[in-house]
Design a protein around this motif. Structure first.
Motif, PDB file in Angstrom:
ATOM      1  N   GLY A  78      24.040  32.906 -32.386  1.00  0.00           N
ATOM      2  CA  GLY A  78      22.788  32.530 -31.802  1.00  0.00           C
ATOM      3  C   GLY A  78      21.920  32.063 -32.963  1.00  0.00           C
ATOM      4  O   GLY A  78      21.283  31.060 -32.795  1.00  0.00           O
ATOM      5  N   ALA A  79      21.816  32.823 -34.025  1.00  0.00           N
ATOM      6  CA  ALA A  79      20.806  32.477 -35.115  1.00  0.00           C
ATOM      7  C   ALA A  79      21.253  30.924 -35.637  1.00  0.00           C
ATOM      8  O   ALA A  79      20.851  30.071 -35.789  1.00  0.00           O
ATOM      9  CB  ALA A  79      20.853  33.473 -36.118  1.00  0.00           C
TER      10      ALA A  79
ATOM     11  N   ILE B  44      22.709  28.800 -33.898  1.00  0.00           N
ATOM     12  CA  ILE B  44      22.463  27.665 -33.077  1.00  0.00           C
ATOM     13  C   ILE B  44      21.107  27.178 -33.307  1.00  0.00           C
ATOM     14  O   ILE B  44      20.743  25.986 -33.206  1.00  0.00           O
ATOM     15  CB  ILE B  44      22.783  28.135 -31.669  1.00  0.00           C
ATOM     16  N   LEU B  45      20.133  28.297 -33.418  1.00  0.00           N
ATOM     17  CA  LEU B  45      18.775  28.202 -33.508  1.00  0.00           C
ATOM     18  C   LEU B  45      18.563  27.275 -34.498  1.00  0.00           C
ATOM     19  O   LEU B  45      17.768  26.469 -34.397  1.00  0.00           O
ATOM     20  CB  LEU B  45      18.066  29.522 -33.191  1.00  0.00           C
ATOM     21  N   ILE B  46      19.091  27.348 -35.809  1.00  0.00           N
ATOM     22  CA  ILE B  46      18.912  26.779 -36.983  1.00  0.00           C
ATOM     23  C   ILE B  46      19.444  25.420 -36.796  1.00  0.00           C
ATOM     24  O   ILE B  46      18.653  24.496 -37.118  1.00  0.00           O
ATOM     25  CB  ILE B  46      19.717  27.662 -38.362  1.00  0.00           C
TER      26      ILE B  46
ATOM     27  N   LEU C 152      16.816  23.513 -34.604  1.00  0.00           N
ATOM     28  CA  LEU C 152      15.347  23.127 -35.110  1.00  0.00           C
ATOM     29  C   LEU C 152      15.085  21.515 -35.570  1.00  0.00           C
ATOM     30  O   LEU C 152      14.127  21.123 -35.164  1.00  0.00           O
ATOM     31  CB  LEU C 152      15.149  23.771 -36.225  1.00  0.00           C
TER      32      LEU C 152
ATOM     33  N   VAL D  30      22.817  35.564 -26.374  1.00  0.00           N
ATOM     34  CA  VAL D  30      23.229  34.765 -27.648  1.00  0.00           C
ATOM     35  C   VAL D  30      21.909  34.278 -28.452  1.00  0.00           C
ATOM     36  O   VAL D  30      21.705  34.798 -29.471  1.00  0.00           O
ATOM     37  CB  VAL D  30      24.414  33.753 -27.659  1.00  0.00           C
ATOM     38  N   LEU D  31      21.320  33.494 -27.509  1.00  0.00           N
ATOM     39  CA  LEU D  31      20.107  33.048 -28.218  1.00  0.00           C
ATOM     40  C   LEU D  31      19.081  34.200 -28.396  1.00  0.00           C
ATOM     41  O   LEU D  31      18.295  33.945 -29.478  1.00  0.00           O
ATOM     42  CB  LEU D  31      19.376  32.052 -27.033  1.00  0.00           C
TER      43      LEU D  31
ATOM     44  N   GLY E  91      20.051  35.942 -31.594  1.00  0.00           N
ATOM     45  CA  GLY E  91      20.075  34.990 -32.568  1.00  0.00           C
ATOM     46  C   GLY E  91      18.664  34.918 -33.072  1.00  0.00           C
ATOM     47  O   GLY E  91      18.351  34.754 -34.398  1.00  0.00           O
TER      48      GLY E  91
ATOM     49  N   PHE F 119      17.441  35.839 -36.722  1.00  0.00           N
ATOM     50  CA  PHE F 119      17.072  34.795 -37.690  1.00  0.00           C
ATOM     51  C   PHE F 119      15.482  35.210 -38.231  1.00  0.00           C
ATOM     52  O   PHE F 119      15.353  35.027 -39.298  1.00  0.00           O
ATOM     53  CB  PHE F 119      16.459  33.397 -37.127  1.00  0.00           C
TER      54      PHE F 119
END
Lengths: 301, 214
Positions: free
Chosen positions: A21-22, A24-26, A29, B48-49, B52, B56
């Motif tokens: 997930g992290a 994907i977010l990165i 962006l 998942v998001l 995440g 993060f």
């Protein structure tokens, strides 16, 4: 509903989910904030494809401009010099954090022992000190130490303090703060040990300091290692505050880069990733150690 | 040295710090609760998001968040006023910690509660709102309290993006009169906010435990 903690396997998948997930977010962006212009990328397509997709040439001109500025913004990160510049900053970040946590460990152990002392005249000043420093924001500590040191350096003309004022101030302030936090962790670790340990050690004829050194503290440190590593992650993050008084760590260097290249989005994104990688790995290490110790040693402790 | 203007600067700073903390506290509580719920949702992409998001923001410094919003986003055509930028940065960062606590609270509730609620014919949202969240919020008040105390201390970082809060005013005073001890005064003023907050958390915690008949 995934509210079922009883399956041990779910813990692992949750970790993996967090990482995916992290990532994907990165990865999202740059697209969300236009660092990689999707419209601009379409202009790279051959003319025949574009007309097949119904994209007119007039529409693609501003997109082409966006693509050009994006290329200019990313340009610094294909050059070796940029990475060397940032790596030096990362070394400063990790170095300052390491020095601070290593300095804080003996101090924190002493503070924890003093706080547990049976003598009130030792205990109370330490408790007061710990509570006050813990209540202060780290940034306040950094500024206070920095301004005081600047004054001392001005008046006494101490060479070392004058030339390395910023680095020393940040290390002193972070050590102070970390000492106080770690003292609480170590105190909790000592208190979590069975009282029988001390009693057994004393009845075997060990002196108080021998009992501490040989029996209590080794067990305590094994227990508090995971929270100490977690504190190290916090410390790595807090080192970025040193940038505000001009410590040349990674964020400050990033700031210098983006003020020069005028690409704050791209530079901050890269720096966030570097922080993420370092701290994620540290967090994984803490978890692995925790699992190893609590897995096999719980009965023994 | 002009004590009058000092007093005024610190007063303005204290109000701004309180405002920042309050606004960011409320927003991060709402945002964090949603993310916490998403972390245990039956829909895998949401899970998942949300996981995440927490991973993060737990691993990057607050300063980077604030700088990204205040110095970075205007490049993408998104501009916020100074105070709002501070609130957003602090909220987004703190929400990750709130989400972690809310998720732990949700997972600690026994599965029988969920089955009972569903058997009674409550919808998923009703179950969350009427059965689970009231219990979760009682449970997580102590950790939420420490998160908000950390938030109050974290507002000092907003001085780096020139939000005129307590830390910033202290810098102004220290710079103008060369009087470093003002940082100690500012530090004590942070205590003025965090100490009542800690006491309040204690009181609320005790009250709720009594309500539960313990």
């Amino acid at each position: 509903m995934q509210i079922n903690p009883s399956r041990p396997k779910s813990r692992f998948t949750e970790d993996r989910q967090a990482l995916i997930g992290a990532l994907i977010l990165i990865a999202a962006l740059p697209f969300i904030f236009g660092m990689i212009p999707i419209g601009g990328l379409l202009t790279v397509l051959p003319a025949a494809w574009r007309s097949a997709l119904g994209l007119t040439d007039g529409l693609s001109r501003p997109h082409a401009a966006a693509l050009q500025s994006a290329i200019a913004n990313w340009q610094p990160f294909v050059e070796f010099a940029t990475w060397r510049f940032l790596t030096l900053g990362l070394a400063m970040t990790v170095g300052v954090s390491l020095v601070s946590i290593l300095l804080s460990l003996p101090l924190a152990t002493l503070a924890a022992l003093a706080r547990l002392s049976t003598r009130a005249y030792i205990r109370w000043p330490i408790i007061t000190g710990i509570e006050i420093v813990r209540a202060f924001p780290v940034l306040i500590l950094i500024f206070y130490v920095f301004t005081q040191f600047s004054r001392v350096a001005e008046t006494t003309g101490m060479g070392l303090l004058k030339t390395n004022n910023v680095t020393i101030s940040v290390i002193v302030a972070l050590t102070l703060y970390t000492t106080v936090v770690n003292a609480e962790t170590i105190r909790a670790g000592i208190l979590s040990l069975d009282k029988g340990q001390t009693e057994a050690a004393r009845s075997l004829g060990l002196t108080y300091s021998q009992a501490l050194r040989l029996v209590i503290l080794p067990q305590t440190f094994r227990r508090v290692l995971p929270p100490l590593i977690a504190q190290f992650v916090t410390l790595v993050k807090d080192t970025s505050l040193g940038a505000i008084i001009g410590l040349l760590e990674i964020y400050r260097r990033g700031q210098i880069l983006y003020q020069y290249f005028r690409n704050p989005l791209e530079t901050l994104w890269v720096i966030a990733i570097i922080y993420f990688i370092v701290n994620y790995l540290l967090g994984q290490a803490a978890q692995r150690i925790e699992r190893r110790f609590t897995g096999s040693r719980r009965g023994a402790l | 040295m002009n004590t009058e203007s000092w007093y005024l600067l610190l007063q303005v700073g204290l109000v701004a710090t309180a405002g920042l903390s309050l606004a960011a506290g409320v927003i991060s509580l709402v945002l964090g609760t949603f993310i916490g719920i998403f972390r245990v949702s039956p829909m895998a992409p949401l899970r998942v998001l949300a996981n995440g998001y927490v991973e993060f923001f737990r691993n990057i410094p607050l300063l980077i968040c604030l700088a990204f919003i205040f110095y970075g986003l205007p490049k993408a055509g998104i501009t916020f006023p100074i105070f709002e930028a501070g609130v957003i940065g602090l909220s987004v960062y703190t929400a990750a910690f709130v989400a972690e606590v809310v998720r732990a609270g949700l997972q600690s509730i026994s599965h029988g509660q969920i089955e009972a609620a569903r058997a009674l014919g409550l919808s998923y949202v009703q179950m969350l709102w009427l059965v689970l969240l009231p219990q979760v919020f009682r449970m997580v008040i102590p950790p939420l309290g420490s998160i908000f105390i950390a938030l109050v201390k974290n507002t000092s970082v907003a001085s780096a993006i020139v939000v005129p809060e307590l830390m910033y005013q202290a810098e102004v005073i220290a710079g103008r009169y060369f009087y470093p001890s003002v940082f100690l005064i500012a530090g004590v003023l942070y205590l003025v906010i965090t100490l009542p907050l800690a006491l309040l958390v204690n009181v609320v915690e005790r009250r709720l435990l009594i309500g539960r008949g313990r």
